[in-house]
Design an enzyme around this catalytic site. Structure first.
Site, PDB file in Angstrom:
ATOM      1  N   GLU A   1      -4.084  -9.111  -1.084  1.00 37.52           N
ATOM      2  CA  GLU A   1      -4.578  -8.852   0.271  1.00 37.52           C
ATOM      3  C   GLU A   1      -6.082  -8.680   0.254  1.00 37.52           C
ATOM      4  O   GLU A   1      -6.633  -8.014  -0.616  1.00 37.52           O
ATOM      5  CB  GLU A   1      -3.922  -7.582   0.850  1.00 37.52           C
ATOM      6  CG  GLU A   1      -4.306  -7.305   2.274  1.00 37.52           C
ATOM      7  CD  GLU A   1      -3.629  -6.063   2.845  1.00 37.52           C
ATOM      8  OE1 GLU A   1      -4.302  -5.333   3.591  1.00 37.52           O
ATOM      9  OE2 GLU A   1      -2.453  -5.819   2.530  1.00 37.52           O
TER      10      GLU A   1
ATOM     11  N   GLU B   1       0.813  -1.219   0.000  1.00 38.97           N
ATOM     12  CA  GLU B   1       0.000   0.000   0.000  1.00 38.97           C
ATOM     13  C   GLU B   1       0.849   1.273   0.000  1.00 38.97           C
ATOM     14  O   GLU B   1       0.834   2.065   0.943  1.00 38.97           O
ATOM     15  CB  GLU B   1      -0.997  -0.009   1.162  1.00 38.97           C
ATOM     16  CG  GLU B   1      -1.984  -1.154   1.040  1.00 38.97           C
ATOM     17  CD  GLU B   1      -3.077  -1.186   2.087  1.00 38.97           C
ATOM     18  OE1 GLU B   1      -3.080  -0.337   3.007  1.00 38.97           O
ATOM     19  OE2 GLU B   1      -3.941  -2.060   1.979  1.00 38.97           O
TER      20      GLU B   1
END
Length: 167
Positions: A136, A30
């Site tokens: 994820e 991220e």
């Protein structure tokens, strides 16, 4: 930056010393979080442009020189929310120097309600030689969410996402 790249290599070497090998890695989890002021946990921030440059000028050549080139380790870019596609892939993978080190694009499922699965099709059609991998997903990640015994809602969420991105 030198120490950050060295950490990638030392991580791989340390596991290899115990006969544990990795097939792939992502450049950062991220990376857009690291661009937010005072984010709640420590993370490195990348824009698509800075990730592209980091890969082609630093991480890619360093991994290759250490024996962890694209034939041994599959490097994935982005590893962030699906709504960042296809722009993120366009920026990184349109650069031949960066693309030579990249094998795939990692993506997460958060915010999928604002990012249709067609973004994956568009990205794949633009770069069919790179794989797309859901890296994820987490049900119940919000602080106000709790387990409800007997509820199949979370399992249905996972099943829906798996089917949606697999078709």
């Amino acid at each position: 930056m030198y120490y950050f790249i060295l950490a990638f290599i030392r991580f791989l070497e340390a596991y290899e010393a115990y006969n544990i090998s990795f097939w792939g890695l992502t450049t950062e989890n991220e990376p857009t979080n690291g661009l937010q002021y005072n984010f709640s946990f420590q993370c490195l921030g990348f824009t698509p442009e800075s990730q592209r440059d980091f890969i082609k000028m630093h991480l890619g050549p360093s991994l290759e020189n250490a024996g962890y080139g694209p034939k041994k380790i599959k490097m994935m870019i982005m590893d962030d929310q699906r709504f960042l596609l296809p722009k993120w892939a366009d920026v990184v993978l349109s650069d031949p120097e960066a693309a030579r080190y990249v094998s795939g694009v990692g993506f997460h499922w958060y915010w999928n309600e604002i990012s249709p699965p067609e973004l994956l099709d568009i990205t794949h059609n633009s770069f069919p030689e790179q794989f797309l991998l859901a890296t994820e997903a987490c049900e119940g990640s919000w602080p106000w969410e709790h387990v409800i015994l007997g509820s199949w809602e979370r399992a249905e969420g996972y099943a829906h996402d798996i089917l949606e991105v697999s078709i």
